[in-house]
Scaffold this motif. Sequence first.
Motif, PDB file in Angstrom:
ATOM      1  N   ASN A  78       0.786  -1.325   0.160  1.00 23.20           N
ATOM      2  CA  ASN A  78      -0.008   0.081   0.024  1.00 23.20           C
ATOM      3  C   ASN A  78       0.667   1.319   0.100  1.00 23.20           C
ATOM      4  O   ASN A  78       0.470   2.204   0.293  1.00 23.20           O
ATOM      5  CB  ASN A  78      -0.906  -0.082   1.275  1.00 23.20           C
ATOM      6  N   GLY A  79       2.084   1.092  -0.018  1.00 20.00           N
ATOM      7  CA  GLY A  79       3.015   2.143  -0.215  1.00 20.00           C
ATOM      8  C   GLY A  79       3.602   2.686   1.078  1.00 20.00           C
ATOM      9  O   GLY A  79       4.223   3.732   1.282  1.00 20.00           O
ATOM     10  N   THR A  80       3.508   1.986   2.329  1.00 12.43           N
ATOM     11  CA  THR A  80       4.058   2.159   3.688  1.00 12.43           C
ATOM     12  C   THR A  80       5.560   2.205   3.554  1.00 12.43           C
ATOM     13  O   THR A  80       5.900   0.948   2.953  1.00 12.43           O
ATOM     14  CB  THR A  80       3.274   1.456   4.728  1.00 12.43           C
ATOM     15  N   VAL A  81       6.046   3.071   4.158  1.00 15.28           N
ATOM     16  CA  VAL A  81       7.628   2.722   3.925  1.00 15.28           C
ATOM     17  C   VAL A  81       7.998   1.858   4.986  1.00 15.28           C
ATOM     18  O   VAL A  81       7.874   2.107   6.336  1.00 15.28           O
ATOM     19  CB  VAL A  81       8.232   4.377   4.085  1.00 15.28           C
ATOM     20  N   THR A 260       4.809  -7.394  -1.810  1.00 15.81           N
ATOM     21  CA  THR A 260       3.197  -7.667  -1.693  1.00 15.81           C
ATOM     22  C   THR A 260       2.696  -7.840  -0.240  1.00 15.81           C
ATOM     23  O   THR A 260       1.647  -7.966  -0.095  1.00 15.81           O
ATOM     24  CB  THR A 260       3.226  -9.340  -2.249  1.00 15.81           C
ATOM     25  N   ILE A 261       3.674  -7.482   0.861  1.00 11.94           N
ATOM     26  CA  ILE A 261       3.419  -7.619   2.069  1.00 11.94           C
ATOM     27  C   ILE A 261       2.530  -6.702   2.266  1.00 11.94           C
ATOM     28  O   ILE A 261       2.903  -5.306   1.959  1.00 11.94           O
ATOM     29  CB  ILE A 261       4.872  -7.578   2.858  1.00 11.94           C
ATOM     30  N   ASP A 262       1.386  -6.886   3.128  1.00 10.49           N
ATOM     31  CA  ASP A 262       0.463  -5.778   3.474  1.00 10.49           C
ATOM     32  C   ASP A 262       0.855  -5.397   5.128  1.00 10.49           C
ATOM     33  O   ASP A 262       0.913  -6.366   5.751  1.00 10.49           O
ATOM     34  CB  ASP A 262      -0.911  -6.279   3.350  1.00 10.49           C
ATOM     35  N   HIS A 263       1.386  -4.239   5.279  1.00  4.06           N
ATOM     36  CA  HIS A 263       1.930  -3.886   6.541  1.00  4.06           C
ATOM     37  C   HIS A 263       0.842  -3.994   8.010  1.00  4.06           C
ATOM     38  O   HIS A 263       1.338  -4.642   8.737  1.00  4.06           O
ATOM     39  CB  HIS A 263       2.196  -2.394   6.570  1.00  4.06           C
ATOM     40  N   ASP A 264      -0.227  -3.848   7.574  1.00  2.00           N
ATOM     41  CA  ASP A 264      -1.237  -3.998   8.587  1.00  2.00           C
ATOM     42  C   ASP A 264      -1.463  -5.417   8.885  1.00  2.00           C
ATOM     43  O   ASP A 264      -1.540  -5.834  10.112  1.00  2.00           O
ATOM     44  CB  ASP A 264      -2.605  -3.252   8.350  1.00  2.00           C
ATOM     45  N   VAL A 265      -1.612  -6.189   7.846  1.00  2.10           N
ATOM     46  CA  VAL A 265      -1.617  -7.740   8.202  1.00  2.10           C
ATOM     47  C   VAL A 265      -0.640  -8.258   8.724  1.00  2.10           C
ATOM     48  O   VAL A 265      -0.639  -9.050   9.804  1.00  2.10           O
ATOM     49  CB  VAL A 265      -2.337  -8.464   6.932  1.00  2.10           C
ATOM     50  N   ASP A 266       0.519  -7.845   8.264  1.00  2.00           N
ATOM     51  CA  ASP A 266       1.631  -8.320   9.107  1.00  2.00           C
ATOM     52  C   ASP A 266       1.699  -8.034  10.507  1.00  2.00           C
ATOM     53  O   ASP A 266       2.220  -8.964  11.292  1.00  2.00           O
ATOM     54  CB  ASP A 266       3.073  -8.030   8.160  1.00  2.00           C
ATOM     55  N   TRP A 267       1.493  -6.998  10.712  1.00  3.77           N
ATOM     56  CA  TRP A 267       1.536  -6.374  12.053  1.00  3.77           C
ATOM     57  C   TRP A 267       0.656  -7.190  12.771  1.00  3.77           C
ATOM     58  O   TRP A 267       0.988  -7.456  14.111  1.00  3.77           O
ATOM     59  CB  TRP A 267       1.068  -4.840  12.325  1.00  3.77           C
ATOM     60  N   TYR A 268      -0.605  -7.391  12.325  1.00  7.51           N
ATOM     61  CA  TYR A 268      -1.501  -8.230  13.153  1.00  7.51           C
ATOM     62  C   TYR A 268      -1.345  -9.524  13.575  1.00  7.51           C
ATOM     63  O   TYR A 268      -1.505 -10.290  14.457  1.00  7.51           O
ATOM     64  CB  TYR A 268      -3.016  -8.000  12.348  1.00  7.51           C
ATOM     65  N   VAL A 269      -0.645 -10.185  12.396  1.00  8.77           N
ATOM     66  CA  VAL A 269      -0.227 -11.451  12.393  1.00  8.77           C
ATOM     67  C   VAL A 269       0.869 -11.766  13.703  1.00  8.77           C
ATOM     68  O   VAL A 269       0.956 -12.517  14.391  1.00  8.77           O
ATOM     69  CB  VAL A 269       0.324 -12.031  11.060  1.00  8.77           C
ATOM     70  N   LYS A 270       1.801 -10.766  13.676  1.00  9.34           N
ATOM     71  CA  LYS A 270       2.784 -10.819  14.677  1.00  9.34           C
ATOM     72  C   LYS A 270       2.316 -10.796  16.088  1.00  9.34           C
ATOM     73  O   LYS A 270       2.559 -11.540  16.926  1.00  9.34           O
ATOM     74  CB  LYS A 270       3.998  -9.818  14.447  1.00  9.34           C
ATOM     75  N   GLN A 271       1.486  -9.867  16.233  1.00  6.57           N
ATOM     76  CA  GLN A 271       0.810  -9.711  17.339  1.00  6.57           C
ATOM     77  C   GLN A 271      -0.142 -11.127  17.862  1.00  6.57           C
ATOM     78  O   GLN A 271       0.062 -11.524  19.018  1.00  6.57           O
ATOM     79  CB  GLN A 271      -0.082  -8.674  17.608  1.00  6.57           C
TER      80      GLN A 271
END
Length: 607
Positions: A78-81, A260-271
């Motif tokens: 999504n363009g998140t750095v 292709t990583i979605d930062h928000d999804v990845d963050w939630y998965v780690k939590q």
Amino acid sequence: MKGQTGLMASIRNWYRPRAFLVKCVAIGVVLAFVASACLAQLVAIQLIDGQTTAQAATQSRTQKVVVHSMRGRILDTNGTVLAQSVERYDIVGDPWAVSTFSPIDCGTTKAKQAGFCHSVNGKPVGLKGSAAVARMLAPVLKMDAKELGAQLTGTGRYVVLKKNVTPTVKRAIDDMHLGGVVYGLLTSQRVYANGTQLGALLGGVDDSGKGVAGIEQMKNTLLTGTDGYVVYQRGNGGEEIPGTTTATKAAVNGSDVTLTIDHDVDWYVKQALKEGQKKTGAAWAIAVVQEIDSGEILALEDTDDIKAGSDQAKLTTSRAVSETFEPGSSGKVITMSGLLQTGLHKATDKFTVPYSFTKDGQEYHDSSQHGSERWTLAGIIKNSSNVGTVMASSRYTNKQRYEFLTKFGIGQSSGLNIPGESCGQLGTPESWDGRTSNTVLFGQGYSTNALQLTNVVATIGNKGVRRQQSLIKSVTDANGRTETLPEGTSTRVIDEKVAADVKDAMESVAESYSKVVSVKGYRIAAKSGTAEVAGSDGRLTSIVADFTGVIPADNPKFAITVVMKDPKGTYGGMTAGPVFAQIGEFLMQKYNVQPSSPRKNAIAVDW
């Protein structure tokens, strides 16, 4: 006698004026010779050596300065750095020039003439040379003045006082008017936005800015820019003399790489992994989220606390790609796929399955005691029966077993080219002994990683077509041109009807765990696995538990795999399963997925 005396006097009178004239002429000749020599030397300097001398003077003032390029950014889908290089400066001192430094006190005539003065906290510096410069710099660089003074003492012309200072610090030093004594060289510093999220996967760069681990290494060529330069003449104070630039080459920044990583999804998965690890006491946990239609990896996480760019990140491969394990009963979906695709069985074929079974002198048993059960092939998968799987595979050759394991990607690279990725191990049929040829039927005797296992269930969810997984979405060069990477290859592994029947059996598996693994409004098709692995003592004293599947089962959008090491509760459905459901629920809400329709016409599991 008298006449002789008069003659001599006459001679002297005649000679004296003439001798003086001779001396004058001689002196004149010498002076003329000296003047001629000086004139000749002047002519030589002005006309013969003048150009050479001027060139030497110009060269002494001319400097070639490197213009550093910036390393490209790493962005999420999504363009998140996630990683970027920011402007920084190395503060450099010239010890030889510092030795002659004498501060100009404020309020003096000299200060008025120069247009600036030197002070420390509004007071005169009070010192000269390296001690004076060190006293001025110490508060700004937040360094010890004595240490700075020692660095600035000597006859050298170049010493780095501090690396990677911010532009604010560099401007503060510029305002001190120490040009030619202390100056800043433009450089950059790699910064990462998310702490331990994606830490080892992003990796890091070395002191020269070269990627040495993770995605930084994997895409180093694209991320690396090309430095430029500018050639100009410097004044005595180190400043650029206007109009003296003779050559330039613009720096070209590196390309941006979008994942292709979605930062928000990845963050939630780690939590979710962290919470699951805490609840179960697992040594570690891994999760992968893959979009089924595209093969894109949306999350690739583990519970390791490694900060991107740290020394640990530069030396450690992401556990999500390096950790291999026996998948245990999750591997039974590959066996069922092969049995149906070869036509050896149908999902409705009936079996009478005891607790234990002996074949070719080798005994196999299920995980818990039971009497002779009447299960269909779908029921064998639902109940995760090792015995039933071996019985159903009596005509399933070793060659076929190996063929379908490899078709599903077991023992092969994911194709993502992530540094440090392990492909696992899969022996050839010729290397299998009598027991291994059967244990591979229920996920033992070979090893895989979380990426491979995720693509197994994604293939089943994708109606039997295996997509090439992808981690890189696009690349944008310094001119803003974006190239979207082409989709990877697609290979049909099993027929659509076979995939549907296997998925149906997997849905029955998920229903058996519905008390601990459920997402309200959505059907799940999944398989759990538990396998013994070597512990710290080298014996089979540890457990790897996994839960892998697709959601929604009636219209699969995402494949999810969760793997845990030594969780309390042992079985994958009871330990990794709840984390799977937690991630699945988040995905359904985030992407506003339409709820499932009720399940109808499920394949019978008993007879």
